[in-house]
Write a protein that holds these residues in place. Structure first.
Motif, mmCIF file in Angstrom:
data_model
loop_
_atom_site.group_PDB
_atom_site.id
_atom_site.type_symbol
_atom_site.label_atom_id
_atom_site.label_comp_id
_atom_site.label_asym_id
_atom_site.label_seq_id
_atom_site.Cartn_x
_atom_site.Cartn_y
_atom_site.Cartn_z
ATOM 1 N N ARG A 207 0.850 -1.189 0.000
ATOM 2 C CA ARG A 207 0.000 0.000 0.000
ATOM 3 C C ARG A 207 0.886 1.240 0.000
ATOM 4 N NH1 ARG A 207 -2.708 -3.396 4.096
ATOM 5 N NH2 ARG A 207 -4.472 -4.409 3.036
ATOM 6 N N ASP A 208 0.301 2.393 -0.252
ATOM 7 C CA ASP A 208 1.075 3.636 -0.296
ATOM 8 C C ASP A 208 1.826 3.840 1.017
ATOM 9 O OD1 ASP A 208 0.119 4.112 -2.805
ATOM 10 O OD2 ASP A 208 -1.442 5.540 -2.176
ATOM 11 N N ASP A 209 3.149 4.051 0.893
ATOM 12 C CA ASP A 209 4.010 4.343 2.043
ATOM 13 C C ASP A 209 4.049 3.225 3.073
ATOM 14 O OD1 ASP A 209 4.621 6.904 0.991
ATOM 15 O OD2 ASP A 209 2.743 7.689 1.819
ATOM 16 N N GLU A 210 3.739 2.013 2.670
ATOM 17 C CA GLU A 210 3.757 0.890 3.616
ATOM 18 C C GLU A 210 5.201 0.437 3.838
ATOM 19 O OE1 GLU A 210 1.466 -3.375 4.338
ATOM 20 O OE2 GLU A 210 1.476 -2.470 2.338
ATOM 21 N N PRO A 211 5.622 0.242 5.102
ATOM 22 C CA PRO A 211 7.005 -0.188 5.359
ATOM 23 C C PRO A 211 7.250 -1.619 4.906
ATOM 24 C CG PRO A 211 5.730 -0.148 7.391
ATOM 25 C CD PRO A 211 4.864 0.472 6.337
ATOM 26 N N TYR A 212 8.506 -1.861 4.478
ATOM 27 C CA TYR A 212 8.887 -3.192 4.013
ATOM 28 C C TYR A 212 9.610 -3.998 5.096
ATOM 29 C CZ TYR A 212 7.822 -2.380 -0.944
ATOM 30 O OH TYR A 212 7.193 -2.163 -2.142
ATOM 31 N N SER A 213 9.726 -3.462 6.288
ATOM 32 C CA SER A 213 10.422 -4.151 7.371
ATOM 33 C C SER A 213 9.477 -5.118 8.089
ATOM 34 C CB SER A 213 10.961 -3.130 8.368
ATOM 35 O OG SER A 213 9.885 -2.486 9.044
ATOM 36 N N ARG A 214 10.083 -5.998 8.915
ATOM 37 C CA ARG A 214 9.285 -6.978 9.640
ATOM 38 C C ARG A 214 8.484 -6.365 10.779
ATOM 39 N NH1 ARG A 214 12.460 -12.608 10.488
ATOM 40 N NH2 ARG A 214 10.474 -13.038 11.513
ATOM 41 N N SER A 215 8.673 -5.069 11.024
ATOM 42 C CA SER A 215 7.791 -4.383 11.974
ATOM 43 C C SER A 215 6.372 -4.260 11.418
ATOM 44 C CB SER A 215 8.346 -2.994 12.301
ATOM 45 O OG SER A 215 8.390 -2.185 11.120
ATOM 46 N N ASN A 216 6.242 -4.408 10.112
ATOM 47 C CA ASN A 216 4.940 -4.421 9.455
ATOM 48 C C ASN A 216 4.337 -5.824 9.605
ATOM 49 O OD1 ASN A 216 2.757 -4.484 7.700
ATOM 50 N ND2 ASN A 216 3.871 -3.622 5.962
ATOM 51 N N PRO A 217 3.193 -5.973 10.251
ATOM 52 C CA PRO A 217 2.605 -7.303 10.443
ATOM 53 C C PRO A 217 2.403 -8.075 9.142
ATOM 54 C CG PRO A 217 1.473 -5.698 11.816
ATOM 55 C CD PRO A 217 2.399 -4.926 10.921
ATOM 56 N N ALA A 218 2.129 -7.387 8.053
ATOM 57 C CA ALA A 218 1.922 -8.069 6.771
ATOM 58 C C ALA A 218 3.215 -8.701 6.276
ATOM 59 C CB ALA A 218 1.374 -7.099 5.734
ATOM 60 N N VAL A 219 4.364 -8.046 6.551
ATOM 61 C CA VAL A 219 5.661 -8.611 6.186
ATOM 62 C C VAL A 219 6.041 -9.737 7.140
ATOM 63 C CG1 VAL A 219 8.126 -8.110 5.927
ATOM 64 C CG2 VAL A 219 6.424 -6.444 5.141
ATOM 65 N N GLN A 220 5.845 -9.499 8.439
ATOM 66 C CA GLN A 220 6.145 -10.523 9.433
ATOM 67 C C GLN A 220 5.338 -11.796 9.182
ATOM 68 O OE1 GLN A 220 8.249 -10.981 11.734
ATOM 69 N NE2 GLN A 220 7.356 -12.568 13.042
ATOM 70 N N ASN A 221 4.075 -11.647 8.817
ATOM 71 C CA ASN A 221 3.217 -12.813 8.574
ATOM 72 C C ASN A 221 3.589 -13.557 7.294
ATOM 73 O OD1 ASN A 221 1.609 -12.776 10.874
ATOM 74 N ND2 ASN A 221 0.149 -11.321 9.977
ATOM 75 N N GLY A 222 4.358 -12.922 6.416
ATOM 76 C CA GLY A 222 4.857 -13.624 5.250
ATOM 77 C C GLY A 222 6.027 -14.532 5.561
ATOM 78 N N ILE A 223 6.621 -14.370 6.748
ATOM 79 C CA ILE A 223 7.744 -15.205 7.175
ATOM 80 C C ILE A 223 7.340 -16.112 8.326
ATOM 81 C CG2 ILE A 223 10.102 -15.167 8.127
ATOM 82 C CD1 ILE A 223 10.353 -12.361 6.776
ATOM 83 N N ASP A 224 6.670 -15.543 9.311
ATOM 84 C CA ASP A 224 6.208 -16.285 10.491
ATOM 85 C C ASP A 224 4.729 -15.989 10.693
ATOM 86 O OD1 ASP A 224 5.991 -17.695 12.817
ATOM 87 O OD2 ASP A 224 7.220 -16.353 14.029
ATOM 88 N N PRO A 225 3.856 -16.592 9.889
ATOM 89 C CA PRO A 225 2.438 -16.238 9.934
ATOM 90 C C PRO A 225 1.765 -16.628 11.243
ATOM 91 C CG PRO A 225 2.800 -18.128 8.500
ATOM 92 C CD PRO A 225 4.146 -17.603 8.852
#
Length: 414
Positions: A207-225
């Protein structure tokens, strides 16, 4: 989305994860140099190539050309693609031992990041585009890559993505491919081709301006859902370290950068590699020796060598195998990870002159171990692991036929 219950595979034990922490890589390197003959080295049997005669019909047969792709069918049929001067060829070895060479028409100078065999005998190759090669050697492009953004129209003939990296084929002929956008709104996805339609299976754009780090739950859930995470809700951003697929009776395995997740029949994710506690991963002491719980491990990013990872499943053994491309290794003949089994002078010469390759890891019953080093790619049948090796003499030029390629079967523990 249609469920995964049509996929082949024997009844599986729970596989808890697959991955490798950087500590595992460092430990492997040190042990490979300093440990001498301790441990049990991996043994290989040559099944394609390794000889010195391109016209031979037995173990003296040589395969000239550079490595271009590897796949294995559940029954143990092995397919190797090689680039020769006059074009690409497809080598196949049946379980009976019969070997066939087929010239490819419609496709040239392509190196697959992953390949998979269809029930009708065709082979799909993920090589920026998604290709299909029939048993007679006729190649056609199924899905296009090379687009700067995801063009998500549902017809396969008009769908376009940035880069296709992974492929898996179900028993009913449905094709799953891992793809990614590498410009602008970077993200990795899984799509499904059924007939002339393409369907999104996993992943979403940022999404617009969404962080790519694992602090973002959407990124974290892509690794450790977290439990109940939907496959379509995760953001996978480590695109040059993701996209490879493997399928089994209990779901579709998806490499998502630092980790590997399983897409279940209900469309939710479960963690396989989750980078939960990489510090708990021990140094590798030898082939097939556990270094810890696979779910704790973290897959390192690839080095700048241009190599990419692999992912495969041996459903009959309930084991996941994968490679990482963080380091580059030559098949060794004098250490704990030496390749035992090369019996002829030409086989030994091929290993001594081989191109540097990747490190292979295994997950069995949730435990992680390293297996063998120096491979170009891996592929699994129901109960066997195959690896490709490429011989590249020091005086090799740009001529593909200065190189030789072979496939070995890796002996696995009982």
């Amino acid at each position: 989305m249609r469920g995964f219950n049509s996929w082949s595979g024997r009844r599986r034990r729970t596989v808890a994860g697959a991955g490798a922490a950087i500590a595992v890589i460092a430990g492997f390197t040190a042990y490979n140099v300093a440990s001498g003959d301790e441990g049990r080295p991996p043994r290989v049997d040559f099944v394609l190539g390794g000889g010195d005669d391109i016209y031979a019909k037995d173990d003296k047969q040589a395969i000239r050309g550079s490595y271009a792709g590897l796949a294995a069918a559940p029954d143990g049929t092995v397919t190797l693609f090689a680039q020769e001067n006059d074009g690409m060829v497809m080598w196949q070895r049946r379980p009976s031992g019969a070997v066939k060479r087929t010239g490819i028409t419609g496709m040239d100078s392509v190196t697959a990041e992953q390949a998979a065999v269809s029930p009708d005998g065709s082979v799909y190759l993920a090589a920026k585009d998604l290709w299909k090669v029939t048993p007679t050697g006729k190649a056609a492009k199924v899905v296009k890559g090379g687009c700067e953004k995801l063009d998500a129209r549902t017809a396969a003939s008009t769908f376009c993505t940035g880069r296709i990296t992974g492929v898996a084929v179900a028993e009913d002929g449905s094709v799953y491919f891992g793809d990614q956008v590498v410009w602008g709104d970077v993200a990795s996805y899984v799509h499904k081709v059924e007939g002339d339609r393409v369907e999104l299976v996993a992943g979403r754009p940022p999404r617009d301006d969404e962080p790519y780090s694992r602090s973002n739950p959407a990124v974290q859930n892509g690794i450790d859902p977290a439990p109940g995470t939907k496959a379509g809700d995760v953001l996978v951003t480590d695109v040059f370290n993701s996209g490879w697929l493997a399928l089994g009776k209990d779901g579709l395995y998806w490499r998502t950068g630092e980790g590997i997740v399983r897409i279940k029949d209900d469309g939710t994710l479960s963690p396989l590699v989750a980078a939960s506690a990489p510090g708990r991963i021990a140094e590798a002491k030898g082939p097939f020796e556990s270094v810890g719980r696979a779910r704790d491990a973290e897959i390192p990013r690839p080095s700048s060598t241009g190599r990419v990872g692999d992912l495969t499943l041996l459903s009959g053994r309930d084991e996941v195998y994968y490679t990482d491309a963080h380091g580059a290794y030559k098949p060794s003949l004098d250490s704990a990870y030496r390749w035992q089994g090369a019996s002829s002078a030409t086989q030994k010469k091929l290993l001594e002159e081989s191109s540097r390759g990747k490190l292979v890891h295994r997950v069995a019953d949730g435990e992680l171990s390293s297996v063998i080093a120096g491979v170009q790619a891996i592929a699994g049948s129901d109960d066997a692991l195959y690896a490709a090796v490429e011989g590249r003499p020091d005086d090799a030029g740009k001529d593909p036929e200065d190189l030789s390629t072979a496939v070995v079967r890796v002996e696995l523990p009982d």
